[in-house]
Scaffold this motif. Structure first.
Motif, short mmCIF file in Angstrom:
data_model
loop_
_atom_site.label_atom_id
_atom_site.label_comp_id
_atom_site.label_asym_id
_atom_site.label_seq_id
_atom_site.Cartn_x
_atom_site.Cartn_y
_atom_site.Cartn_z
N SER A 64 0.84 -1.19 0.00
CA SER A 64 0.00 0.00 0.00
C SER A 64 0.88 1.24 0.00
CB SER A 64 -0.87 0.02 1.25
OG SER A 64 -1.66 -1.12 1.28
N ASN A 65 0.44 2.24 -0.75
CA ASN A 65 1.13 3.53 -0.76
C ASN A 65 2.43 3.53 -1.60
OD1 ASN A 65 0.40 6.03 0.20
ND2 ASN A 65 2.13 6.07 1.62
N VAL A 66 2.66 2.46 -2.34
CA VAL A 66 3.90 2.36 -3.13
C VAL A 66 3.87 3.30 -4.35
CG1 VAL A 66 3.18 0.42 -4.60
CG2 VAL A 66 5.58 0.68 -4.03
N GLY A 67 2.65 3.74 -4.70
CA GLY A 67 2.50 4.61 -5.88
C GLY A 67 1.86 3.88 -7.05
N LYS A 68 1.09 2.84 -6.75
CA LYS A 68 0.48 2.00 -7.79
C LYS A 68 -0.58 2.76 -8.58
CE LYS A 68 -1.55 -1.59 -6.10
NZ LYS A 68 -2.99 -1.30 -6.16
N SER A 69 -1.49 3.43 -7.86
CA SER A 69 -2.54 4.18 -8.56
C SER A 69 -1.92 5.26 -9.44
CB SER A 69 -3.49 4.84 -7.57
OG SER A 69 -3.95 3.92 -6.65
N SER A 70 -0.92 5.94 -8.90
CA SER A 70 -0.28 7.02 -9.66
C SER A 70 0.39 6.47 -10.92
CB SER A 70 0.78 7.73 -8.81
OG SER A 70 0.20 8.13 -7.59
N LEU A 71 1.00 5.30 -10.81
CA LEU A 71 1.67 4.69 -11.96
C LEU A 71 0.66 4.29 -13.03
CD1 LEU A 71 4.71 3.59 -12.66
CD2 LEU A 71 3.58 1.39 -12.42
N LYS A 74 -8.02 5.38 -8.77
CA LYS A 74 -8.17 6.44 -7.77
C LYS A 74 -6.95 6.45 -6.85
CE LYS A 74 -13.10 7.02 -7.68
NZ LYS A 74 -13.59 5.91 -8.51
N THR A 75 -6.24 7.55 -6.84
CA THR A 75 -5.10 7.66 -5.94
C THR A 75 -5.64 7.72 -4.53
OG1 THR A 75 -3.97 8.85 -7.66
CG2 THR A 75 -2.94 8.90 -5.51
N SER A 76 -5.41 6.64 -3.82
CA SER A 76 -6.08 6.50 -2.52
C SER A 76 -5.40 7.33 -1.44
CB SER A 76 -6.09 5.02 -2.13
OG SER A 76 -4.80 4.50 -2.27
N THR A 90 9.39 2.78 -7.92
CA THR A 90 8.54 3.98 -8.02
C THR A 90 9.16 5.16 -7.27
OG1 THR A 90 7.33 3.34 -6.01
CG2 THR A 90 6.42 2.57 -8.11
N LYS A 91 8.62 6.34 -7.54
CA LYS A 91 8.98 7.58 -6.83
C LYS A 91 10.45 7.96 -7.00
CE LYS A 91 5.33 6.57 -3.46
NZ LYS A 91 4.83 6.71 -2.10
N ALA A 92 10.98 7.69 -8.20
CA ALA A 92 12.41 7.96 -8.45
C ALA A 92 12.76 9.43 -8.25
CB ALA A 92 12.78 7.51 -9.85
N ASP A 93 11.76 10.30 -8.42
CA ASP A 93 12.05 11.74 -8.24
C ASP A 93 12.42 12.09 -6.80
OD1 ASP A 93 9.19 13.03 -7.06
OD2 ASP A 93 8.99 11.16 -8.14
N LYS A 94 12.06 11.19 -5.89
CA LYS A 94 12.36 11.46 -4.48
C LYS A 94 13.82 11.19 -4.14
CE LYS A 94 7.79 11.28 -2.53
NZ LYS A 94 7.18 11.57 -1.25
N GLU A 95 14.52 10.52 -5.05
CA GLU A 95 15.96 10.32 -4.92
C GLU A 95 16.60 11.06 -6.09
OE1 GLU A 95 17.74 8.49 -2.75
OE2 GLU A 95 16.19 7.38 -1.69
N SER A 113 8.94 7.45 -12.19
CA SER A 113 8.38 8.50 -11.34
C SER A 113 7.10 8.98 -12.00
CB SER A 113 9.35 9.68 -11.22
OG SER A 113 8.63 10.83 -10.83
N SER A 114 5.99 8.80 -11.30
CA SER A 114 4.71 9.25 -11.85
C SER A 114 4.63 10.77 -11.81
CB SER A 114 3.56 8.66 -11.05
OG SER A 114 3.71 7.28 -10.98
N GLU A 115 5.41 11.34 -10.91
CA GLU A 115 5.45 12.79 -10.78
C GLU A 115 6.08 13.42 -12.03
OE1 GLU A 115 4.63 15.83 -7.88
OE2 GLU A 115 4.19 13.71 -7.83
#
Ligand code: GDP
Length: 222
Positions: free
Chosen positions: A32-39, A51-53, A143-148, A178-180
């Motif tokens: 949970s919260n790994v960024g699945k919905s965003s991806l 839906k991004t929960s 996921t979330k590669a932009d955070k590094e 990165s979904s961002e």
């Protein structure tokens, strides 16, 4: 190449009720919260496809998204490893996940999502091991590669691979996303499209019927 369209179709708790259409299916799973919905939204070029929960563990069902006029599907699976709902409900998630993974013949590749910032977690490694034991084709999506930063991100991925190499002879395909920033979208789609093409051209199917264990029998094993 890009997608032409993406549309939510249906949610199910039982894989037997999933769309009875024989086209390649790519499922996404992770904690949970790994960024699945965003991806999924990034791939589908939509802000609201999945839906991004706000609340971890909110996605409890198998969600099907019809891609490119129904020539392939994206599937959003329930998150795993969410303990706060209590043991009973967590095992229920597992059953849905396991039955789908072992029983869904259309499943072509399972994308396992890992937050790039985290060091390897027991639950993810156990899940990957279980996939290996059942010969489920999978790829890892960080996921979330932009955070590094790019270098720190690559280093994290190398560290992760090092841990995997301890028990895996061959490593699965790895994607950094990165979904961002929309990083890795093209690579993921290229991968999906190349498999779709192979299947359309009648090359060896990615899931061999005889290699698929019985879903009911294995559901209790994880
Ligand atoms: P899910 O529970 O796995 O479906 O995760 P979500 O897609 O709902 O994302 C969980 C949280 O992480 C949300 O606050 C998102 O905005 C955030 N998030 C997801 N992907 C990214 C990403 O690529 N970069 C950044 N910075 N944040 C992200």
């Amino acid at each position: 190449m890009d997608i032409k369209n993406a549309k939510y179709e249906i949610s199910n708790a039982d894989y037997r009720k999933c769309p009875a259409i024989n086209v390649p299916e790519y499922a996404f799973i992770g904690r949970s919260n790994v960024g699945k919905s965003s991806l999924i939204n990034m791939i589908g070029k939509s802000k609201s496809l999945a839906k991004t929960s706000q609340k971890p563990g909110k996605t409890l069902l198998i969600n099907h998204f019809k891609m490119d006029n129904g020539t392939w599907y994206m599937v959003d699976l329930p998150g795993y490893g969410y303990a706060a709902r209590g043991k009973e409900q967590r095992s229920q998630f597992s059953k849905i996940i396991q039955e789908y993974i072992l029983g869904r013949e259309q499943l072509t590749c399972l994308f396992v999502l890992i937050d790039i910032r985290h060091s390897p977690q027991k639950i993810d490694l156990e899940f990957l091991r279980w996939l290996g034991e059942h010969q489920v084709p999978f790829a890892i999506v960080f996921t979330k590669a932009d955070k590094e930063g790019p270098n720190a991100g690559k280093k994290k991925v190398e560290e992760y691979k090092k841990v995997l190499k301890k028990e895996w002879e061959e490593l699965p395909p790895v994607f950094i996303t990165s979904s961002e920033k929309w990083t890795g979208r093209e690579e993921l789609l290229d991968y999906i499209f190349s498999i779709n093409k192979e299947i359309a051209e009648g090359e060896k199917p990615h899931i061999e019927e005889e290699l698929k264990p019985d879903a009911e029998k294995n559901a209790a094993e994880i």
